[in-house]
Write an enzyme that holds these catalytic residues in place. Sequence first.
Site, PDB file in Angstrom:
ATOM      1  N   SER A  25       0.889  -1.182   0.096  1.00 18.54           N
ATOM      2  CA  SER A  25       0.041  -0.098   0.060  1.00 18.54           C
ATOM      3  C   SER A  25       0.897   1.296  -0.074  1.00 18.54           C
ATOM      4  CB  SER A  25      -0.890   0.161   1.230  1.00 18.54           C
ATOM      5  OG  SER A  25      -0.010  -0.138   2.267  1.00 18.54           O
ATOM      6  N   CYS A  87       2.449  -6.707   1.787  1.00 20.86           N
ATOM      7  CA  CYS A  87       1.718  -6.286   2.571  1.00 20.86           C
ATOM      8  C   CYS A  87       0.723  -7.175   3.435  1.00 20.86           C
ATOM      9  CB  CYS A  87       0.869  -5.195   1.934  1.00 20.86           C
ATOM     10  SG  CYS A  87      -0.510  -4.382   2.521  1.00 20.86           S
ATOM     11  N   CYS A 206       2.858  -6.070  10.270  1.00 17.81           N
ATOM     12  CA  CYS A 206       2.677  -5.209   9.204  1.00 17.81           C
ATOM     13  C   CYS A 206       4.073  -4.803   8.790  1.00 17.81           C
ATOM     14  CB  CYS A 206       2.084  -4.171   9.707  1.00 17.81           C
ATOM     15  SG  CYS A 206       1.920  -2.545   8.794  1.00 17.81           S
ATOM     16  N   THR A 207       4.216  -4.748   7.459  1.00 23.02           N
ATOM     17  CA  THR A 207       5.452  -4.556   6.970  1.00 23.02           C
ATOM     18  C   THR A 207       6.098  -2.973   7.022  1.00 23.02           C
ATOM     19  OG1 THR A 207       4.444  -4.111   4.890  1.00 23.02           O
ATOM     20  CG2 THR A 207       5.363  -6.211   5.114  1.00 23.02           C
TER      21      THR A 207
HETATM   22  N1  DGL Z   1       2.177  -2.389   4.941  1.00 23.30           N
HETATM   23  C1  DGL Z   1       0.908  -2.814   5.227  1.00 23.30           C
HETATM   24  C2  DGL Z   1       0.797  -4.113   5.806  1.00 23.30           C
HETATM   25  O1  DGL Z   1       1.772  -4.806   5.814  1.00 23.30           O
HETATM   26  C3  DGL Z   1       0.004  -1.938   5.927  1.00 23.30           C
HETATM   27  C4  DGL Z   1      -0.149  -0.568   5.668  1.00 23.30           C
HETATM   28  C5  DGL Z   1      -1.392  -0.052   5.564  1.00 23.30           C
HETATM   29  O2  DGL Z   1      -2.302   0.169   6.332  1.00 23.30           O
HETATM   30  O3  DGL Z   1      -1.707   0.521   4.393  1.00 23.30           O
HETATM   31  O4  DGL Z   1      -0.124  -4.578   6.406  1.00 23.30           O
END
Ligand code: DGL
Length: 288
Positions: A25, A87, A206-207
């Site tokens: 994202s 993500c 969450c990355t």
């Molecule tokens: N980086 C995304 C993940 O690993 C989430 C980020 C977002 O909320 O857009 O869940």
Amino acid sequence: MPSPASPPVSSPLPQAPGPVGVFDSGYGGLTVLRDVRALLPQYDYLYLGDNARAPYGTRSFELVYQFTLQAVLRLFRLGCHLVILACNTASAKALRSIQQTDLPSVDPSRRVLGVVRPTAEIVGTLTRSRHVGLFATPGTVRSSTYDIEISRLHPDIRLTSLPCPMWVPLVENGEHLGPGADYFVRQPVRELFRLDPLVDTLLLGCTHYPLLLPKLRQFVPREVTIVSQGTYVASSLAAYLRRHPDMEVRLTRGGTARFLTTERPSVFDVASAAFLDQPVTSEHVTLP
Ligand code: DGL
């Protein structure tokens, strides 16, 4: 490689070998890309960050699925045969539908892989107490994907999950290491250990969250292992490519990385510096 501005027309997808697509994202997937490139530097990578529509973590199932599918189709059209959803929110909410519903009609030979499974697999080897904590976006927590995967692979593990809705905005806005972040980091950490004091392993589901590690280390008990996903996703991808030589030959080996963003590239280039140790010159892409 075609220009990122090429519209998603319904012409046949490119068949020549191409880069590995990496989608997030926003910026968080760069933490995965960094670790994947460290382990598999020989391949070419095409990163797509949907920064203009991030965060996904508070969006509905339908929107996350729709946005993720648009990104995957764009990466296919730009020559990727293999796309990693770097993500958790997209992996939790869109991966299964894309694999089961869309790929068979789009191109059954292309592959989309997520980040939840490799993380759920590894956690069984990391916890001794069998009490694990998960911090993730509200969307990932609500989807129960980690509960389902972990209870299937390691039925003896007790998982306690907490959504951290403020963490992605803090990271996306570069405020994650400032003093203002303390409250938003300390509060869920306290709550998690109140709910289960026996947790010895904390998954960052969450990355974006690896960027918060220095802050987390201030508040998480020293003996607790904090797990960032990147290295596990990287080794899982390496294992996948060993098992699937038919896919491996469809990847180009130039050692390059190209970056696409739905934001203004100048914004992406500056912000991505916090995630990668290399300067980035990104290109703009519109989705769908
Ligand atoms: N980086 C995304 C993940 O690993 C989430 C980020 C977002 O909320 O857009 O869940």
